[in-house]
Structure formats: C-alpha cells, structure tokens
Design a protein around this motif. Structure first.
Motif, PDB file in Angstrom:
ATOM      1  N   ASN A   1       0.800  -1.230   0.000  1.00 21.38           N
ATOM      2  CA  ASN A   1       0.000   0.000   0.000  1.00 21.38           C
ATOM      3  C   ASN A   1       0.830   1.276   0.000  1.00 21.38           C
ATOM      4  O   ASN A   1       0.281   2.373  -0.024  1.00 21.38           O
ATOM      5  N   GLY A   2       2.153   1.131   0.050  1.00 18.53           N
ATOM      6  CA  GLY A   2       3.016   2.306   0.076  1.00 18.53           C
ATOM      7  C   GLY A   2       3.938   2.308   1.282  1.00 18.53           C
ATOM      8  O   GLY A   2       4.110   1.281   1.949  1.00 18.53           O
ATOM      9  N   TRP A   3       4.518   3.459   1.578  1.00 22.24           N
ATOM     10  CA  TRP A   3       5.457   3.571   2.689  1.00 22.24           C
ATOM     11  C   TRP A   3       4.743   3.331   4.009  1.00 22.24           C
ATOM     12  O   TRP A   3       3.665   3.882   4.257  1.00 22.24           O
ATOM     13  N   ILE A   4       5.334   2.501   4.854  1.00 23.08           N
ATOM     14  CA  ILE A   4       4.724   2.272   6.162  1.00 23.08           C
ATOM     15  C   ILE A   4       5.001   3.488   7.055  1.00 23.08           C
ATOM     16  O   ILE A   4       6.027   4.154   6.905  1.00 23.08           O
ATOM     17  N   PRO A   5       4.114   3.813   7.982  1.00 22.37           N
ATOM     18  CA  PRO A   5       4.267   5.030   8.787  1.00 22.37           C
ATOM     19  C   PRO A   5       5.389   4.921   9.807  1.00 22.37           C
ATOM     20  O   PRO A   5       5.531   3.919  10.497  1.00 22.37           O
ATOM     21  N   MET A   6       6.181   5.989   9.889  1.00 19.70           N
ATOM     22  CA  MET A   6       7.316   6.036  10.813  1.00 19.70           C
ATOM     23  C   MET A   6       7.172   7.128  11.867  1.00 19.70           C
ATOM     24  O   MET A   6       8.066   7.307  12.692  1.00 19.70           O
ATOM     25  N   GLY A   7       6.107   7.892  11.830  1.00 20.65           N
ATOM     26  CA  GLY A   7       5.886   8.897  12.866  1.00 20.65           C
ATOM     27  C   GLY A   7       6.377  10.280  12.541  1.00 20.65           C
ATOM     28  O   GLY A   7       6.093  11.237  13.269  1.00 20.65           O
ATOM     29  N   SER A   8       7.142  10.409  11.463  1.00 20.79           N
ATOM     30  CA  SER A   8       7.526  11.720  10.930  1.00 20.79           C
ATOM     31  C   SER A   8       7.918  11.506   9.480  1.00 20.79           C
ATOM     32  O   SER A   8       8.215  10.382   9.057  1.00 20.79           O
ATOM     33  N   GLU A   9       7.926  12.587   8.726  1.00 26.54           N
ATOM     34  CA  GLU A   9       8.277  12.501   7.319  1.00 26.54           C
ATOM     35  C   GLU A   9       9.791  12.544   7.142  1.00 26.54           C
ATOM     36  O   GLU A   9      10.530  12.991   8.013  1.00 26.54           O
ATOM     37  N   PHE A  10      10.268  12.089   6.010  1.00 29.16           N
ATOM     38  CA  PHE A  10      11.678  12.240   5.651  1.00 29.16           C
ATOM     39  C   PHE A  10      12.029  13.723   5.633  1.00 29.16           C
ATOM     40  O   PHE A  10      11.268  14.552   5.129  1.00 29.16           O
ATOM     41  N   ASP A  11      13.177  14.050   6.182  1.00 34.39           N
ATOM     42  CA  ASP A  11      13.651  15.438   6.278  1.00 34.39           C
ATOM     43  C   ASP A  11      12.721  16.332   7.098  1.00 34.39           C
ATOM     44  O   ASP A  11      12.693  17.550   6.897  1.00 34.39           O
ATOM     45  N   GLU A  12      11.966  15.745   8.008  1.00 36.31           N
ATOM     46  CA  GLU A  12      11.194  16.535   8.970  1.00 36.31           C
ATOM     47  C   GLU A  12      12.110  16.770  10.167  1.00 36.31           C
ATOM     48  O   GLU A  12      12.272  15.895  11.015  1.00 36.31           O
ATOM     49  N   PHE A  13      12.694  17.939  10.214  1.00 32.54           N
ATOM     50  CA  PHE A  13      13.758  18.186  11.185  1.00 32.54           C
ATOM     51  C   PHE A  13      13.197  18.711  12.500  1.00 32.54           C
ATOM     52  O   PHE A  13      13.118  19.916  12.738  1.00 32.54           O
ATOM     53  N   ASN A  14      12.798  17.777  13.350  1.00 32.34           N
ATOM     54  CA  ASN A  14      12.347  18.102  14.698  1.00 32.34           C
ATOM     55  C   ASN A  14      12.541  16.867  15.576  1.00 32.34           C
ATOM     56  O   ASN A  14      13.031  15.834  15.110  1.00 32.34           O
ATOM     57  N   GLU A  15      12.145  16.973  16.817  1.00 23.04           N
ATOM     58  CA  GLU A  15      12.400  15.891  17.777  1.00 23.04           C
ATOM     59  C   GLU A  15      11.719  14.575  17.400  1.00 23.04           C
ATOM     60  O   GLU A  15      12.233  13.500  17.713  1.00 23.04           O
ATOM     61  N   ARG A  16      10.577  14.653  16.736  1.00 21.49           N
ATOM     62  CA  ARG A  16       9.866  13.420  16.366  1.00 21.49           C
ATOM     63  C   ARG A  16      10.672  12.553  15.404  1.00 21.49           C
ATOM     64  O   ARG A  16      10.412  11.345  15.287  1.00 21.49           O
ATOM     65  N   SER A  17      11.631  13.147  14.720  1.00 18.37           N
ATOM     66  CA  SER A  17      12.443  12.383  13.783  1.00 18.37           C
ATOM     67  C   SER A  17      13.608  11.667  14.443  1.00 18.37           C
ATOM     68  O   SER A  17      14.292  10.870  13.800  1.00 18.37           O
TER      69      SER A  17
END
Length: 206
Positions: free
Chosen positions: A121-137
């Motif tokens: 179905n596509g990319w599985i969820p990781m909790g933040s997007e690629f190059d999302e520069f914050n603590e969640r990454s």
C-alpha cells in the motif's frame, strides 16, 4: 565505485527525493558504493514477506549537499534558530559541505543511505516525514515516550524493525534521523572501532 540502486533487486525501490525536488546536480536514480549496496541487498533478506526498502537518497554531489545545507539553514532560521543554537541544530541534520577528503560529508562518500520500508500500500508510517527536522524524527523518540497510542506504537515498531535489520548487517544508525544509516564511512569506523573506511569523495563515473 558508485553503482545505481534501482535495478539491484525487486526488494529495493527508489524515490530520488532531491531530484524530484529539483535540487542541483541530481539524477533520477540513487547511487551507493558497491560494497554498501551489497550490504543493503543482504539486509533485504531480513525483511518480512511483502515488505521492501525504498531508497530516498544515497550518494550526493557537493553541489547537492551545499543546496540542502543552505535550504535547511533557512528553514531553521524561520523556526527561530539563530547564532550558536542554529549551528548546533543544523549539525544534527545536515553535514557541513566540504571538499576536504579527511572530513567528507557521509553522503558524498556513497556510504550513507536514507531509506524507509514499504508494503503493497506504500510507505509504512514512521511517525515523521523524511527530512522533517524536529524531535519526532529522532530515532528513539517513541522509545522515550510514555503512554503510547495505538498509532504511536505502530511507529515505534516500524522504526525498531528498520533499525534491527540495518544494524544486523553492519550499518550504523543516526540518533537524530530515523531514516539515515551508514556503512564504511569515517563515522561508521569511529563508532565500531574500525581502522579501515572509505576516505574520499566520489563523483559519478569514478
């Protein structure tokens, strides 16, 4: 030697992010050093049935690295980072562009790979997007969080799976970016107590 990733195995797909974003000196392909790609192919054999890797970025040119650095710097300035705090925050996410072969940016060596995992179905969820520069990454962000929701538990387990597989075949992880792994770089050698690593900067065709 740099080699293209896209035709290595059906368990590896590419999404050349910076090419699609229009960054300079990029190709509609992802490249890695041959030894690094071999390790990645080894890692695919540990993926559960029905899952595959998506390579978002590998080798970068100096010009691409410089453009990413400048854009990230601007983005962080807009978030309110300035002076020493800006420098510290920037260092978490983007290596300083340099042509000094004794201090190469990991991506310039072809030894760093940014990736995620996909199912049918596509990319599985990781909790933040690629190059999302914050603590969640941060790689272990959900490991440190109490009272996880059902959704957050899924993020935690997906990150754990990627990390376990990549570490098992010899890569090292990045504490600030769940998607970033390295093999055969200077940082890798320092982390593992190795003496031998690739000390140089690569260009396509070399």
């Amino acid at each position: 030697m740099l080699v293209p990733v896209s035709k290595a195995t059906e368990k590896i797909h590419i999404y050349p992010y910076y090419y699609l974003q229009g960054f300079p000196v990029t190709k509609n392909e992802c490249y890695l050093r041959e030894t690094v790609l071999d390790k990645l192919i080894e890692a695919t054999k540990l993926l559960p049935e029905g899952l595959s890797f998506v390579i978002i970025d590998g080798w970068r040119s100096y010009e691409t690295q410089l453009a990413i650095y400048e854009q990230t710097k601007c983005d962080l300035e807009k978030q309110g980072f300035h002076g020493l705090k800006l420098k510290q925050e920037l260092s978490k996410y983007v290596a300083t562009p340099t042509k000094d072969i004794t201090q190469p940016s990991p991506h310039l060596t072809g030894g760093a790979v940014d990736l995620t995992i996909a199912d049918q179905n596509g990319w599985i969820p990781m909790g933040s997007e690629f190059d999302e520069f914050n603590e969640r990454s941060q790689l272990d962000w959900f490991e440190k969080k109490a009272d996880l929701s059902f959704e957050e538990t899924e993020f935690l387990n997906n990150r754990r799976m990627l990390k376990k597989i990549m570490l098992e075949v010899g890569f090292i992880s990045n504490a600030d970016e769940w998607w970033h792994y390295e093999f055969g770089t200077k940082t890798w050698a320092q982390s593992r107590g190795e003496n031998n690593y690739f000390n140089g900067i690569l260009k396509l065709g070399l």
